[in-house]
Scaffold this motif. Structure first.
Motif, PDB file in Angstrom:
ATOM      1  N   VAL A 195     124.596  39.110 -35.156  1.00 22.91           N
ATOM      2  CA  VAL A 195     124.005  37.774 -34.859  1.00 22.91           C
ATOM      3  C   VAL A 195     123.118  37.651 -34.243  1.00 22.91           C
ATOM      4  N   LEU A 196     121.806  38.129 -33.687  1.00 20.20           N
ATOM      5  CA  LEU A 196     120.936  38.089 -32.512  1.00 20.20           C
ATOM      6  C   LEU A 196     121.362  36.341 -31.329  1.00 20.20           C
ATOM      7  N   THR A 202     122.271  28.687 -30.449  1.00 21.77           N
ATOM      8  CA  THR A 202     121.665  27.682 -31.696  1.00 21.77           C
ATOM      9  C   THR A 202     122.577  26.717 -32.894  1.00 21.77           C
ATOM     10  N   ARG A 203     122.890  28.403 -33.514  1.00 23.80           N
ATOM     11  CA  ARG A 203     123.861  27.978 -34.506  1.00 23.80           C
ATOM     12  C   ARG A 203     125.485  27.460 -34.419  1.00 23.80           C
ATOM     13  N   VAL A 204     126.347  27.888 -33.110  1.00 24.34           N
ATOM     14  CA  VAL A 204     127.442  27.963 -32.781  1.00 24.34           C
ATOM     15  C   VAL A 204     127.766  26.577 -32.069  1.00 24.34           C
ATOM     16  N   CYS A 205     126.382  25.681 -32.045  1.00 23.65           N
ATOM     17  CA  CYS A 205     126.344  24.464 -31.084  1.00 23.65           C
ATOM     18  C   CYS A 205     125.623  22.833 -32.876  1.00 23.65           C
ATOM     19  N   ASP A 207     127.060  24.538 -35.690  1.00 21.12           N
ATOM     20  CA  ASP A 207     128.875  24.236 -36.750  1.00 21.12           C
ATOM     21  C   ASP A 207     129.922  24.969 -36.168  1.00 21.12           C
ATOM     22  N   PRO A 208     130.350  25.123 -35.549  1.00 16.87           N
ATOM     23  CA  PRO A 208     131.204  26.852 -34.603  1.00 16.87           C
ATOM     24  C   PRO A 208     131.909  27.321 -34.929  1.00 16.87           C
ATOM     25  N   THR A 209     132.158  26.416 -36.359  1.00 21.13           N
ATOM     26  CA  THR A 209     133.213  26.926 -37.381  1.00 21.13           C
ATOM     27  C   THR A 209     133.045  28.881 -37.798  1.00 21.13           C
ATOM     28  N   GLN A 210     131.648  28.632 -38.179  1.00 19.15           N
ATOM     29  CA  GLN A 210     130.764  29.885 -39.088  1.00 19.15           C
ATOM     30  C   GLN A 210     130.931  30.413 -38.137  1.00 19.15           C
ATOM     31  N   PHE A 211     132.261  31.004 -37.127  1.00 16.77           N
ATOM     32  CA  PHE A 211     132.680  32.177 -36.326  1.00 16.77           C
ATOM     33  C   PHE A 211     133.946  31.685 -35.515  1.00 16.77           C
ATOM     34  N   ASP A 212     134.088  33.094 -35.703  1.00 16.12           N
ATOM     35  CA  ASP A 212     136.113  32.999 -35.098  1.00 16.12           C
ATOM     36  C   ASP A 212     135.860  34.136 -33.809  1.00 16.12           C
ATOM     37  N   VAL A 213     136.063  34.746 -33.487  1.00 18.55           N
ATOM     38  CA  VAL A 213     136.216  36.730 -32.445  1.00 18.55           C
ATOM     39  C   VAL A 213     134.684  37.200 -32.894  1.00 18.55           C
ATOM     40  N   ASP A 226     130.498  30.178 -21.676  1.00 20.98           N
ATOM     41  CA  ASP A 226     129.631  28.689 -20.552  1.00 20.98           C
ATOM     42  C   ASP A 226     129.127  27.624 -21.517  1.00 20.98           C
ATOM     43  N   LEU A 227     128.213  28.611 -22.744  1.00 19.79           N
ATOM     44  CA  LEU A 227     127.980  27.298 -23.569  1.00 19.79           C
ATOM     45  C   LEU A 227     128.733  26.683 -24.738  1.00 19.79           C
ATOM     46  N   ALA A 228     130.015  27.934 -25.034  1.00 22.14           N
ATOM     47  CA  ALA A 228     130.819  26.834 -25.556  1.00 22.14           C
ATOM     48  C   ALA A 228     131.657  26.120 -25.208  1.00 22.14           C
ATOM     49  N   ALA A 229     132.029  26.154 -23.774  1.00 20.97           N
ATOM     50  CA  ALA A 229     132.805  25.155 -22.494  1.00 20.97           C
ATOM     51  C   ALA A 229     132.571  23.759 -23.338  1.00 20.97           C
TER      52      ALA A 229
END
Ligand code: GGG
Length: 326
Positions: A195-196, A202-205, A207-213, A226-229
């Protein structure tokens, strides 16, 4: 054998949250604590942000617990990570029940390259008008991170991991990082998706369930975690572990928070969960889990510090965690 834990509170709220985490470690184990100095204040006194003695202590201890550094971050955190030969910064970012979060479904782990990229320390002022930064990316460091990532997802039974990069623009450096990581994963039979890093933001904001590790280059891992925080309720919640082959350094993701430093209201959760990661690293899995459960219980039921909408102090929260450990 009593393990030696070097304790480096650093500056700002590091001086408040690290003693909180030490009191939790004292409650669950028998460790030898050695306190050492680093940061802005010690630089002002001695001219050196990271005294040789602190570096040597971190380089020989079983584990180090670090707080925060402000203006001197580059002179403190980067060499301390080098002292433990740490090649990966593990940064879990998960939402806790009861904590008001923008995205309560978030449950991510960032595996950040920890020695290279734009944080490798090669900056120059060439003239009044021109400064440069040399970015270092090696296949060997990228492969070492990838091997860790493969072990990490296999041990925890994830389907695979995502690789965040910007290889379409930084073709040589991020391209090398991406190729090395993907190639190790292919050899190990571990699935990856790419993923770029800007699209990831953008994508994690959304729908964060698209990603794990998520495996990232150094700066991207710092910024994206920090964005995820922000998605889970703030920087007061994110712990981290800097893992090396023989020793490790644990620290909250947050910095010195000068706006609240000295007021006794900093959220100690990130540092206490970093201490839980330290316990697990040293093999105290049961104690690590007890500490995590105690923090989760306090986050769910209170008391809460002002960053989470409460009016409790660092001491109130720490005492509530300690009570749950009794
Ligand atoms: N608790 C670690 C700390 O002081 N973080 C502030 C910071 O500037 N971090 C940069 C990094 O993690 O590389």
């Amino acid at each position: 054998m009593t393990e030696e834990i070097v304790v480096v509170p650093g500056d700002g709220i590091g001086k408040e949250v690290v003693p909180a985490a030490v009191s939790v470690l004292e409650a669950v184990g028998d460790f030898e604590f050695v306190e050492a100095e680093a940061g802005d204040a010690v630089k002002e006194e001695t001219g050196e942000a990271l005294p040789e003695e602190t570096y040597e202590l971190a380089a020989s201890a079983d584990a180090t617990l670090f707080g925060a550094a402000g203006e001197t971050a580059a002179d403190v955190i980067l060499p301390l990570r080098t002292a433990v030969d740490s090649f990966v910064n593990v940064r879990p970012a998960k939402a806790y029940p009861g904590v008001d979060a923008l995205r309560p479904e978030t449950d991510l782990v960032f595996l950040r390259e920890n020695t290279e990229g734009v944080y490798s320390g090669h900056e120059d002022r060439l003239s009044e008008d021109l400064s440069t930064l040399t970015r270092v990316v090696t296949t060997s460091a990228s492969e070492r991170l990838a091997e860790f990532a493969c072990d990490y997802v296999e041990d925890r039974e994830y389907d695979g991991f995502s690789v965040a990069h910007k290889a379409n623009v930084m073709r040589e450096t991020d391209g090398r990082f991406r190729d090395a990581v993907v190639s190790v994963a292919e050899d190990r039979g571990v699935e990856t998706d790419e993923v770029l890093m800007d699209a990831f933001a953008t994508r994690v904001c959304l729908d964060p369930t698209q990603f794990d590790v998520v495996v990232c280059p150094n700066l991207a891992g710092d910024v994206l975690s920090d964005l995820a925080a922000g998605l889970v309720g703030g920087l007061g919640l994110l712990p981290s572990a800097n893992i090396g082959p023989e020793r490790a350094l644990f620290e909250p993701v947050h910095g010195t928070a000068p706006d609240i430093a000295g007021e006794g209201v900093a959220n100690p959760s990130a540092t206490i969960v970093s201490a839980a990661m330290l316990l697990e690293y040293l093999g105290y899995d049961e104690e690590g889990e007890q500490v995590r459960d105690a923090v989760e219980g306090v986050l769910a039921d209170g008391p809460r510090t002002p960053d989470l909408g409460g009016d409790a102090s660092t001491e109130d929260v720490t005492n509530a965690v300690l009570e749950r450990l009794d």
